[in-house]
Write an enzyme that holds these catalytic residues in place. Structure first.
Site, PDB file in Angstrom:
ATOM      1  N   ALA A   1      19.387  29.870   9.698  1.00 32.72           N
ATOM      2  CA  ALA A   1      20.516  28.961   9.475  1.00 32.72           C
ATOM      3  C   ALA A   1      20.072  27.534   9.737  1.00 32.72           C
ATOM      4  CB  ALA A   1      21.679  29.311  10.410  1.00 32.72           C
ATOM      5  N   TYR A   2      20.855  26.602   9.227  1.00 37.80           N
ATOM      6  CA  TYR A   2      20.675  25.190   9.579  1.00 37.80           C
ATOM      7  C   TYR A   2      21.529  25.012  10.838  1.00 37.80           C
ATOM      8  CZ  TYR A   2      20.906  20.053   8.931  1.00 37.80           C
ATOM      9  OH  TYR A   2      20.843  18.696   9.088  1.00 37.80           O
TER      10      TYR A   2
ATOM     11  N   ASP B   1      13.074  30.742   1.224  1.00 36.64           N
ATOM     12  CA  ASP B   1      14.158  29.807   1.547  1.00 36.64           C
ATOM     13  C   ASP B   1      15.432  30.529   1.106  1.00 36.64           C
ATOM     14  OD1 ASP B   1      16.161  27.806   1.308  1.00 36.64           O
ATOM     15  OD2 ASP B   1      14.603  26.271   1.244  1.00 36.64           O
TER      16      ASP B   1
ATOM     17  N   TYR C   1      29.322  22.434  10.807  1.00 39.07           N
ATOM     18  CA  TYR C   1      28.566  23.654  11.120  1.00 39.07           C
ATOM     19  C   TYR C   1      29.529  24.843  11.275  1.00 39.07           C
ATOM     20  CZ  TYR C   1      25.951  27.001  14.003  1.00 39.07           C
ATOM     21  OH  TYR C   1      25.386  28.146  14.515  1.00 39.07           O
TER      22      TYR C   1
ATOM     23  N   ASP D   1      30.483  30.906  17.872  1.00 41.44           N
ATOM     24  CA  ASP D   1      31.738  30.574  18.555  1.00 41.44           C
ATOM     25  C   ASP D   1      32.376  29.321  17.958  1.00 41.44           C
ATOM     26  OD1 ASP D   1      29.475  29.198  19.516  1.00 41.44           O
ATOM     27  OD2 ASP D   1      30.430  28.727  21.416  1.00 41.44           O
TER      28      ASP D   1
ATOM     29  N   LYS E   1      29.878  28.380   8.895  1.00 37.08           N
ATOM     30  CA  LYS E   1      29.807  29.760   9.418  1.00 37.08           C
ATOM     31  C   LYS E   1      31.107  30.508   9.104  1.00 37.08           C
ATOM     32  CE  LYS E   1      25.729  30.119  11.354  1.00 37.08           C
ATOM     33  NZ  LYS E   1      24.795  31.187  11.034  1.00 37.08           N
TER      34      LYS E   1
HETATM   35  N1  LIG Z   1      21.645  28.354  19.037  1.00 35.67           N
HETATM   36  C1  LIG Z   1      22.872  28.712  19.359  1.00 35.67           C
HETATM   37  O1  LIG Z   1      23.383  28.346  20.434  1.00 35.67           O
HETATM   38  C2  LIG Z   1      23.688  29.576  18.446  1.00 35.67           C
HETATM   39  C3  LIG Z   1      25.019  29.853  18.765  1.00 35.67           C
HETATM   40  C4  LIG Z   1      25.764  30.666  17.921  1.00 35.67           C
HETATM   41  C5  LIG Z   1      25.201  31.195  16.781  1.00 35.67           C
HETATM   42  N2  LIG Z   1      23.923  30.881  16.476  1.00 35.67           N
HETATM   43  C6  LIG Z   1      23.359  31.442  15.245  1.00 35.67           C
HETATM   44  O2  LIG Z   1      22.289  32.309  15.599  1.00 35.67           O
HETATM   45  C7  LIG Z   1      21.246  32.234  14.626  1.00 35.67           C
HETATM   46  C8  LIG Z   1      19.945  31.880  15.298  1.00 35.67           C
HETATM   47  O3  LIG Z   1      20.120  30.621  15.942  1.00 35.67           O
HETATM   48  P1  LIG Z   1      18.883  29.843  16.592  1.00 35.67           P
HETATM   49  O4  LIG Z   1      19.436  28.776  17.440  1.00 35.67           O
HETATM   50  O5  LIG Z   1      17.905  30.837  17.127  1.00 35.67           O
HETATM   51  O6  LIG Z   1      18.270  29.181  15.287  1.00 35.67           O
HETATM   52  P2  LIG Z   1      16.967  28.269  15.140  1.00 35.67           P
HETATM   53  O7  LIG Z   1      16.107  28.359  16.330  1.00 35.67           O
HETATM   54  O8  LIG Z   1      17.422  26.916  14.668  1.00 35.67           O
HETATM   55  O9  LIG Z   1      16.226  29.002  13.955  1.00 35.67           O
HETATM   56  C9  LIG Z   1      16.792  29.004  12.692  1.00 35.67           C
HETATM   57  C10 LIG Z   1      15.770  29.571  11.738  1.00 35.67           C
HETATM   58  O10 LIG Z   1      16.328  29.474  10.423  1.00 35.67           O
HETATM   59  C11 LIG Z   1      15.281  29.087   9.572  1.00 35.67           C
HETATM   60  N3  LIG Z   1      15.824  28.387   8.391  1.00 35.67           N
HETATM   61  C12 LIG Z   1      16.481  27.222   8.337  1.00 35.67           C
HETATM   62  N4  LIG Z   1      16.806  26.916   7.077  1.00 35.67           N
HETATM   63  C13 LIG Z   1      16.335  27.942   6.325  1.00 35.67           C
HETATM   64  C14 LIG Z   1      16.350  28.215   4.926  1.00 35.67           C
HETATM   65  N5  LIG Z   1      16.924  27.374   4.053  1.00 35.67           N
HETATM   66  N6  LIG Z   1      15.770  29.348   4.506  1.00 35.67           N
HETATM   67  C15 LIG Z   1      15.190  30.217   5.359  1.00 35.67           C
HETATM   68  N7  LIG Z   1      15.138  30.013   6.699  1.00 35.67           N
HETATM   69  C16 LIG Z   1      15.710  28.883   7.151  1.00 35.67           C
HETATM   70  C17 LIG Z   1      14.412  28.144  10.384  1.00 35.67           C
HETATM   71  O11 LIG Z   1      13.132  28.100   9.841  1.00 35.67           O
HETATM   72  P3  LIG Z   1      12.185  26.796  10.036  1.00 35.67           P
HETATM   73  O12 LIG Z   1      12.001  26.672  11.524  1.00 35.67           O
HETATM   74  O13 LIG Z   1      10.953  27.126   9.310  1.00 35.67           O
HETATM   75  O14 LIG Z   1      12.966  25.653   9.471  1.00 35.67           O
HETATM   76  C18 LIG Z   1      14.432  28.831  11.742  1.00 35.67           C
HETATM   77  O15 LIG Z   1      13.403  29.775  11.838  1.00 35.67           O
HETATM   78  C19 LIG Z   1      21.726  31.222  13.587  1.00 35.67           C
HETATM   79  O16 LIG Z   1      22.319  31.898  12.527  1.00 35.67           O
HETATM   80  C20 LIG Z   1      22.741  30.403  14.338  1.00 35.67           C
HETATM   81  O17 LIG Z   1      23.686  29.818  13.477  1.00 35.67           O
HETATM   82  C21 LIG Z   1      23.146  30.084  17.269  1.00 35.67           C
END
Ligand SMILES: NC(=O)c1ccc[n+]([C@@H]2O[C@H](COP(=O)([O-])OP(=O)(O)OC[C@H]3O[C@@H](n4cnc5c(N)ncnc54)[C@H](OP(=O)(O)O)[C@@H]3O)[C@@H](O)[C@H]2O)c1
Length: 257
Positions: A34-35, A10, A99, A76, A103
Site C-alpha cells: 500500500a501507499y 506494481d 489514506y 483503523d 482503504k
Molecule cells: N503502518 C501502520 O501503522 C498500519 C496501520 C494500519 C494498516 N496498515 C496497513 O498494513 C499494510 C502494511 O503496512 P506497512 O506499514 O508495513 O507498510 P510499508 O512498510 O509502507 O510497506 C508497504 C509496501 O507496499 C509496497 N508498495 C507500495 N506501493 C506499491 C505498488 N504500487 N505496488 C506494489 N507494492 C507497492 C512498498 O514497496 P516499496 O518499498 O518497494 O515501495 C512496501 O513494500 C498496508 O496495507 C497498510 O495500509 C498499516
C-alpha cells in the site's frame, strides 16, 4: 509461501499482477502492499487511490481468476475516531483522511467483488527492519534529552510478528469478512513512547503534547481502538502490546557502541 515485493509487480499494473498471481498460483493472497505515507496520501490523492483502492481491486481480480482467497490489510483510519469505546466491525466507516478513504473504498469494492475475502483491519504497526514509531523514538532519544509526543490520539500498537501469525491462523480458519487484528490493550502515542524509552533503559524525558501542537497534513482519529470481538470468536487471542513491545526491544538489533 511466496513473498512478493514491489519489484515483482506494481499493483497498479493489472496485467502484471495477473501474470504474477498466475505464475505463483497461490491458495491465499495476503495483500499488504500500500501507499502508507498518510501525510503523503493527503497531498497526492490520485496516487493514493490508484495504489490503495484500484491496486487492491487488481489483486482481488487476479486472485479470483486463479480461485485464490484474499486477505486485505486495512486500517483503523477508516473510522472517524469520534467513539470512546472500541470500534466494532459493524461500526460505520467515516474516514477523515485521504489514506483512510482509500482503504474504506477498497474494502467496499473488495467485498462486492469477492464477498468471501477477509478484510483484516490493523493499527499502529511496528516491527524490525523498517521505519516505525518505536524505531524513530529510539533514534531520536539517542540524541535528545527530551521528546514531545502527542497524548490525544488513542489506539492499539501492533507488532508485525503477531499480526503475521494471526493472518496465518485466519487463513487456516478460512476466515471471511471484516476482522480487527491488533495487539490487546490500548494507549496514546505519548504512553507508547514512554514505555519504549523505559523498556530500552533510556533516561530521555517524554513530554505529552496535543495534536494541535504537532500539526500534520492529514487528520488522525483521536480514538481508533479496534474491538477484538470477531477475532476472539474465531478463536484467536492477541498478546498485549506491552508484551509485544518487550519482545520487539529484545529482538531488535542493538546499535554498535
Ligand atoms: N503502518 C501502520 O501503522 C498500519 C496501520 C494500519 C494498516 N496498515 C496497513 O498494513 C499494510 C502494511 O503496512 P506497512 O506499514 O508495513 O507498510 P510499508 O512498510 O509502507 O510497506 C508497504 C509496501 O507496499 C509496497 N508498495 C507500495 N506501493 C506499491 C505498488 N504500487 N505496488 C506494489 N507494492 C507497492 C512498498 O514497496 P516499496 O518499498 O518497494 O515501495 C512496501 O513494500 C498496508 O496495507 C497498510 O495500509 C498499516
Amino acid at each position: 509461501m511466496t513473498g512478493l515485493t514491489s519489484h515483482a509487480a506494481d499493483i497498479r499494473d493489472a496485467k502484471r499482477v495477473q501474470d504474477v498471481v498466475q505464475e505463483t498460483n497461490p491458495e491465499w493472497v495476503v495483500l499488504a502492499a500500500a501507499y502508507t505515507d498518510v501525510d503523503g496520501c493527503e497531498g497526492n490523492p490520485d496516487l493514493a487511490f490508484a495504489v490503495n483502492r484500484d491496486g487492491a481491486v487488481n489483486v482481488a481480480v487476479a486472485a479470483k481468476k486463479v480461485g485464490a482467497r484474499l486477505v486485505f490489510l486495512s486500517s483503523d483510519y477508516v473510522f472517524d475516531g469520534k467513539k470512546t469505546t472500541p470500534y466494532e466491525i459493524e461500526d460505520a466507516r467515516n474516514p477523515q483522511s485521504v489514506y483512510g478513504r482509500t482503504k474504506a473504498e477498497a474494502e467496499i469494492r473488495l467485498l462486492a467483488l469477492m464477498p468471501e475475502c477477509c478484510i483484516a483491519r490493523t493499527s499502529w504497526l511496528f516491527g524490525i527492519g523498517g521505519k516505525c514509531f518505536p524505531d524513530t523514538i529510539l533514534k531520536l532519544a539517542a540524541s535528545r534529552p527530551a521528546l514531545d509526543v502527542v497524548n490525544d490520539q488513542r489506539g492499539c500498537p501492533t507488532y508485525s510478528v503477531d499480526l503475521a501469525r494471526a493472518i496465518v491462523r485466519l487463513c487456516r480458519k478460512d476466515a471471511s469478512g471484516i476482522v480487527h487484528v491488533t495487539n490487546a490493550g490500548d494507549c496514546t502515542w505519548f504512553e507508547f513512547a514512554r514505555d519504549i524509552i523505559s523498556g530500552a533503559g533510556l533516561a530521555t524525558v517524554v513530554r505529552p503534547v496535543s495534536s494541535q501542537q504537532m500539526a500534520r497534513p492529514a487528520p488522525r482519529p483521536s480514538y481508533s481502538v479496534l474491538s477484538a470481538t470477531r477475532l476472539r470468536a474465531l478463536g484467536i487471542e492477541m498478546p498485549s502490546w506491552r508484551d509485544s513491545l518487550r519482545r520487539y526491544l529484545e529482538e531488535r538489533p542493538k546499535p554498535i557502541r
